[in-house]
Design an enzyme around this catalytic site. Structure first.
Site, short mmCIF file in Angstrom:
data_model
loop_
_atom_site.label_atom_id
_atom_site.label_comp_id
_atom_site.label_asym_id
_atom_site.label_seq_id
_atom_site.Cartn_x
_atom_site.Cartn_y
_atom_site.Cartn_z
N CYS A 139 -2.06 1.79 -4.38
CA CYS A 139 -2.79 2.08 -3.14
C CYS A 139 -1.86 2.66 -2.09
CB CYS A 139 -3.46 0.80 -2.62
SG CYS A 139 -4.30 1.05 -1.06
N CYS A 142 -2.48 1.51 1.45
CA CYS A 142 -2.05 0.14 1.77
C CYS A 142 -0.53 0.06 1.91
CB CYS A 142 -2.45 -0.83 0.65
SG CYS A 142 -4.08 -0.63 0.00
N ASP A 143 0.20 0.75 1.05
CA ASP A 143 1.64 0.49 0.93
C ASP A 143 2.56 1.66 1.31
OD1 ASP A 143 1.02 -2.06 -0.03
OD2 ASP A 143 0.77 -1.32 -2.06
#
Ligand code: NAP
Length: 315
Positions: A139, A142-143
């Site tokens: 992701c 997300c990261d």
């Protein structure tokens, strides 16, 4: 027992992505008081993506999380209920259907809409699994933030990989995109955007064979192999992002519903499974289009079929 389970629901919607929430809007507007089960990935894949440029009605595009949150709000406004939960067992042979969410949390339902979507696929290397959260991710939204000014690698040749690579250029010093072939599934526009980006380097006909963590903590390098030349080399990088597609979340229905060889639920007439009263929509049954708009369309169809089914059989 959870209070949600004390009465028989007209319809339960398993999944809170684009298809499940669209089904919820339609079912709620039909006064069916749907119960939407929000699993491990609330909001589905839209919640993990960035700019969605091809959903009709948003000429400038819209951020995926905002889009899915708006659809959720719309469903809630019409009276949909929401419950967090992870289905551990379903009995589709009895009526009403019995859905067991573990910890004595059960729900009974006259109809079921399966909109459980698909989850990110992994390479399944032991070293990759060990380093999830320590440089390995599926992701980018997300990261990606954690890899400012670092060297980043993305694996895959579809739209997801192109989107991740483009997005990660915001953070990374360089982004390498590794694909096992030299032709791509990605749409022309997304492939060209990635190809033109000065920070993105394409490495084709190549696979990742191992993930190293020399520091014993985080990813430090990858072992790559060129499938045409056989050349093997180490590629220093701080992060490995997988953009290699998704697996349908339908395993729980093995033996009760028909699936194809890759685990997608088989449907006829768009959303009908082989069990009357059980409908499937979105990425759990669509291996062909897999778009937010087609997921929404099939969610709408599933809710309309629920309404028809209840009128005919139950009410
Ligand atoms: P996809 O189109 O199925 O592509 C998956 C890619 O990963 C393929 O290039 C595949 O290689 C590669 N791959 C699969 N397993 C692999 C493995 N074990 N090792 C190495 N490579 C592997 O999946 P996707 O990119 O997630 O796209 C899915 C759908 O969502 C598509 O319909 C796409 O258009 C849509 N989507 C749209 C957008 C957008 O419009 N904004 C963004 C993301 C996704 P091969 O090609 O060799 O099989």
């Amino acid at each position: 027992m959870n209070t949600m389970g004390n009465s028989v629901r007209d319809t339960v919607i398993l999944g809170s992505g684009c298809s499940g929430l669209t089904a919820a809007i339609y079912a709620a507007r039909a006064n069916l008081k749907p119960l939407v089960i929000e699993g491990h990935e609330p909001g589905g894949q839209l919640a993990l993506t960035t700019l969605v440029e091809n959903f009709p009605g948003f000429p400038e595009g819209i951020q995926g999380p905002e889009l899915v949150n708006n659809i959720r709000k719309q469903a809630a406004r019409f009276g949909a209920d929401f419950m967090p939960g992870h289905l551990v067992k379903a009995d589709l042979a009895q009526r009403p259907f019995l859905l067991d969410f573990g910890g004595s949390k059960t729900v009974t339902a006259r109809t079921l809409i399966i909109a459980s979507g698909a989850s990110a696929r992994w390479l399944d290397l032991p070293s990759e699994q060990k380093l999830i959260g320590h440089g390995v991710s599926s992701c980018a939204t997300c990261d990606g933030f954690f890899y400012r000014e670092k060297k980043i690698m993305v694996v895959g040749g579809g739209d997801s990989a192109m989107e991740e690579a483009n997005f990660l250029t915001r953070f990374g010093r360089e982004v390498a995109l590794v694909h096992r072939r030299d032709t791509f599934r990605a749409s022309k526009i997304m492939l060209e955007r990635a190809r033109k980006h000065e920070k993105i380097e394409f490495i084709t006909n190549t696979v990742v064979e191992d993930v190293y963590d020399v520091s014993k903590k985080d990813v430090t390098a990858l072992k790559l192999r060129n499938l045409k030349t056989g050349k093997i080399w180490d590629f220093p990088t701080s992060a490995l992002f997988l953009g290699i597609g998704h697996e349908p979340n339908a395993g729980i229905f093995t033996g009760q519903l028909d699936m194809d060889d890759d685990g997608y639920l088989k449907t006829r007439d768009f959303v009908m499974t082989r069990v009357p009263g059980v409908f499937a929509c979105g990425d759990v049954q669509d291996r062909r289009y897999r778009q937010a708009i087609t997921a929404a369309g099939s969610g709408c169809a599933a809710a309309m079929e629920v309404e028809k089914f209840l009128e005919k059989h139950e009410r």
